[in-house]
Design an enzyme around this catalytic site. Structure first.
Site, PDB file in Angstrom:
ATOM      1  N   GLY A  80      74.266   7.666  73.765  1.00 46.27           N
ATOM      2  CA  GLY A  80      73.915   8.934  74.541  1.00 46.27           C
ATOM      3  C   GLY A  80      72.604   8.696  74.566  1.00 46.27           C
ATOM      4  O   GLY A  80      71.781   7.968  74.086  1.00 46.27           O
ATOM      5  N   LEU A  81      71.823   9.836  75.379  1.00 49.76           N
ATOM      6  CA  LEU A  81      70.369   9.839  75.409  1.00 49.76           C
ATOM      7  C   LEU A  81      69.615  10.064  74.156  1.00 49.76           C
ATOM      8  O   LEU A  81      70.255  10.582  73.027  1.00 49.76           O
ATOM      9  CB  LEU A  81      70.026  10.719  76.527  1.00 49.76           C
ATOM     10  CG  LEU A  81      70.529  10.544  78.044  1.00 49.76           C
ATOM     11  CD1 LEU A  81      69.993  11.756  78.955  1.00 49.76           C
ATOM     12  CD2 LEU A  81      69.822   8.863  78.277  1.00 49.76           C
ATOM     13  N   ALA A 117      70.421  13.096  71.580  1.00 54.03           N
ATOM     14  CA  ALA A 117      71.894  13.619  71.798  1.00 54.03           C
ATOM     15  C   ALA A 117      72.793  13.794  70.584  1.00 54.03           C
ATOM     16  O   ALA A 117      73.447  14.678  70.667  1.00 54.03           O
ATOM     17  CB  ALA A 117      72.483  12.354  72.677  1.00 54.03           C
ATOM     18  N   LYS A 141      73.397  11.190  68.187  1.00 54.94           N
ATOM     19  CA  LYS A 141      74.197  10.117  67.833  1.00 54.94           C
ATOM     20  C   LYS A 141      74.037   9.612  66.333  1.00 54.94           C
ATOM     21  O   LYS A 141      75.012   9.416  65.733  1.00 54.94           O
ATOM     22  CB  LYS A 141      73.331   8.779  68.763  1.00 54.94           C
ATOM     23  CG  LYS A 141      73.652   9.152  70.045  1.00 54.94           C
ATOM     24  CD  LYS A 141      73.155   7.742  70.739  1.00 54.94           C
ATOM     25  CE  LYS A 141      71.504   7.460  70.634  1.00 54.94           C
ATOM     26  NZ  LYS A 141      70.748   8.340  71.100  1.00 54.94           N
ATOM     27  N   THR A 142      72.600   9.791  65.913  1.00 54.15           N
ATOM     28  CA  THR A 142      72.624   9.555  64.581  1.00 54.15           C
ATOM     29  C   THR A 142      73.271  10.401  63.489  1.00 54.15           C
ATOM     30  O   THR A 142      74.004  10.098  62.644  1.00 54.15           O
ATOM     31  CB  THR A 142      71.100   9.276  64.218  1.00 54.15           C
ATOM     32  OG1 THR A 142      70.624   8.179  64.949  1.00 54.15           O
ATOM     33  CG2 THR A 142      71.032   8.771  62.605  1.00 54.15           C
ATOM     34  N   SER A 202      71.626   2.661  74.772  1.00 57.45           N
ATOM     35  CA  SER A 202      72.536   1.213  75.554  1.00 57.45           C
ATOM     36  C   SER A 202      73.262   1.795  76.622  1.00 57.45           C
ATOM     37  O   SER A 202      74.523   1.742  76.795  1.00 57.45           O
ATOM     38  CB  SER A 202      73.344   0.593  74.650  1.00 57.45           C
ATOM     39  OG  SER A 202      72.660   0.057  73.434  1.00 57.45           O
TER      40      SER A 202
END
Length: 170
Positions: A10-11, A14, A16-17, A84
């Protein structure tokens, strides 16, 4: 082979972490051979030798994919949180990593701009930063993710994490 890759994409900003760490804590209890990899930490581990151009980002993403494959082949459960946003990398993962799960966290641009983690989007608007994925770098959105979450702030990270578990059947 019992290892698995959980590729969380994701950007920037977003979540993610945050989602990745919740997944890590959950899996670590079930599988002691679980690792958490985060894009920012991986950049440091590899010596920050790549910049943020499209070509350098692709090279960086492929590093993460190859490292993840190596670890999965050693029966590790790997959670890799990375922007990515390249079809080529996700296709490589699906083709080359037997146990691959892709989790895409989508966030509306206006929400990302409000969160403005690392002041990235503010600096982009000011013109002091370049090569921001989804802004001045092209974005290749995942089309076949195993899990697709919209993180617009209406659900807590824990609720989104539970959705990940449900959809993956973990």
């Amino acid at each position: 082979m019992d290892g698995r890759l959980y590729w969380i994409t994701g950007l920037a900003g977003a979540g993610k972490t945050t989602i990745g760490k919740l997944l890590y804590c959950y899996l670590k209890d079930k599988y002691p051979n679980t690792l958490f990899l985060d894009g920012d930490s991986l950049r440091q581990a590899f010596g920050n030798d790549l910049g943020y151009s499209e070509e350098e980002r692709l090279a960086c993403a492929m590093r993460y994919a190859r490292l993840s494959k190596l670890l999965v082949e050693q029966d590790m459960h790997v959670i890799c949180c990375t922007i990515s946003m390249f079809d080529e990398v996700r296709e490589w993962n699906r083709t080359n990593i037997v146990n691959y799960s892709e989790i895409y966290i989508e966030v509306p641009l206006e929400v990302l701009e409000k969160r403005n983690q690392k002041n990235l989007y503010g600096k982009m608007a000011e013109g002091t930063v370049k090569n921001v994925v989804g802004m001045d770098l092209k974005l290749q959105l995942p089309q076949n993710s195993d899990v697709h979450i919209v993180n617009d702030g209406r659900k807590s990270p824990e609720e989104m994490f539970m959705r990940v578990l449900e959809q993956l059947g973990v």
